[in-house]
Design a protein around this motif. Structure first.
Motif, PDB file in Angstrom:
ATOM      1  N   SER A  28       0.824  -1.205   0.000  1.00 24.19           N
ATOM      2  CA  SER A  28       0.000   0.000   0.000  1.00 24.19           C
ATOM      3  C   SER A  28       0.857   1.254   0.000  1.00 24.19           C
ATOM      4  CB  SER A  28      -0.933   0.012   1.205  1.00 24.19           C
ATOM      5  OG  SER A  28      -0.217   0.280   2.370  1.00 24.19           O
ATOM      6  N   ASP A  29       0.240   2.344  -0.400  1.00 23.07           N
ATOM      7  CA  ASP A  29       0.933   3.623  -0.487  1.00 23.07           C
ATOM      8  C   ASP A  29       1.345   4.132   0.890  1.00 23.07           C
ATOM      9  OD1 ASP A  29       1.944   5.758  -1.989  1.00 23.07           O
ATOM     10  OD2 ASP A  29       0.160   6.963  -1.547  1.00 23.07           O
ATOM     11  N   GLU A  30       0.512   3.874   1.892  1.00 21.63           N
ATOM     12  CA  GLU A  30       0.819   4.344   3.248  1.00 21.63           C
ATOM     13  C   GLU A  30       2.051   3.653   3.811  1.00 21.63           C
ATOM     14  OE1 GLU A  30      -1.339   4.571   7.576  1.00 21.63           O
ATOM     15  OE2 GLU A  30      -2.578   4.503   5.784  1.00 21.63           O
ATOM     16  N   SER A  31       2.223   2.362   3.542  1.00 24.43           N
ATOM     17  CA  SER A  31       3.398   1.663   4.048  1.00 24.43           C
ATOM     18  C   SER A  31       4.652   2.131   3.319  1.00 24.43           C
ATOM     19  CB  SER A  31       3.237   0.153   3.926  1.00 24.43           C
ATOM     20  OG  SER A  31       3.220  -0.242   2.570  1.00 24.43           O
ATOM     21  N   ASP A  32       4.532   2.550   2.049  1.00 28.00           N
ATOM     22  CA  ASP A  32       5.678   3.098   1.329  1.00 28.00           C
ATOM     23  C   ASP A  32       6.141   4.400   1.959  1.00 28.00           C
ATOM     24  OD1 ASP A  32       5.621   0.980  -0.406  1.00 28.00           O
ATOM     25  OD2 ASP A  32       4.525   2.066  -1.980  1.00 28.00           O
ATOM     26  N   HIS A  33       5.193   5.244   2.355  1.00 28.07           N
ATOM     27  CA  HIS A  33       5.549   6.503   3.006  1.00 28.07           C
ATOM     28  C   HIS A  33       6.186   6.246   4.364  1.00 28.07           C
ATOM     29  CE1 HIS A  33       3.871   9.093   0.009  1.00 28.07           C
ATOM     30  NE2 HIS A  33       2.691   8.482   0.078  1.00 28.07           N
ATOM     31  N   ARG A  34       5.688   5.252   5.071  1.00 33.81           N
ATOM     32  CA  ARG A  34       6.255   4.926   6.379  1.00 33.81           C
ATOM     33  C   ARG A  34       7.687   4.418   6.232  1.00 33.81           C
ATOM     34  NH1 ARG A  34       2.329   1.512   9.034  1.00 33.81           N
ATOM     35  NH2 ARG A  34       1.233   3.470   9.296  1.00 33.81           N
TER      36      ARG A  34
ATOM     37  N   PHE B 229       9.758   5.197   3.795  1.00 26.87           N
ATOM     38  CA  PHE B 229      10.581   6.346   3.437  1.00 26.87           C
ATOM     39  C   PHE B 229      10.879   7.205   4.659  1.00 26.87           C
ATOM     40  CE2 PHE B 229      10.937  10.807   2.143  1.00 26.87           C
ATOM     41  CZ  PHE B 229      12.050  10.708   1.334  1.00 26.87           C
ATOM     42  N   ALA B 230       9.890   7.395   5.517  1.00 28.16           N
ATOM     43  CA  ALA B 230      10.095   8.193   6.727  1.00 28.16           C
ATOM     44  C   ALA B 230      11.101   7.515   7.658  1.00 28.16           C
ATOM     45  CB  ALA B 230       8.770   8.421   7.452  1.00 28.16           C
ATOM     46  N   ASN B 231      11.028   6.191   7.771  1.00 26.65           N
ATOM     47  CA  ASN B 231      12.001   5.472   8.595  1.00 26.65           C
ATOM     48  C   ASN B 231      13.409   5.639   8.050  1.00 26.65           C
ATOM     49  OD1 ASN B 231      10.041   4.565  10.341  1.00 26.65           O
ATOM     50  ND2 ASN B 231       9.799   2.596   9.316  1.00 26.65           N
TER      51      ASN B 231
END
Length: 77
Positions: A12-18, A20-22
């Motif tokens: 999902s897109d949300e896990s990709d952002h997470r 990247f943030a990590n």
């Protein structure tokens, strides 16, 4: 639509952002901690041996090792 308390799936897109943030927090942390640890070791050796060249050498070694770790962990696909 996601429900409240629902974890995003692996694609999902949300896990990709997470992810990247990590990585955005991890990379500077590796660099700063590498410089601090090896710079600290160089400073301690400078104090113990009465020299003045090991602190900057320790900072540079820590930076080089941290950059290698970042490349090894995030740079290779």
């Amino acid at each position: 639509m996601s429900e409240e308390g629902h974890r995003p799936g692996p694609g999902s897109d949300e896990s990709d952002h997470r992810g990247f943030a990590n990585a955005a927090w991890a990379i500077p942390s590796y660099i700063l901690s590498g410089m601090a640890v090896y710079g600290g070791l160089g400073w301690l050796l400078d104090r113990w041996l009465g020299t003045s060249a090991l602190f900057p050498a320790g900072v540079l070694v820590g930076l080089a090792l941290a950059l290698y770790l970042v490349y090894h962990r995030y740079g290779r696909s």
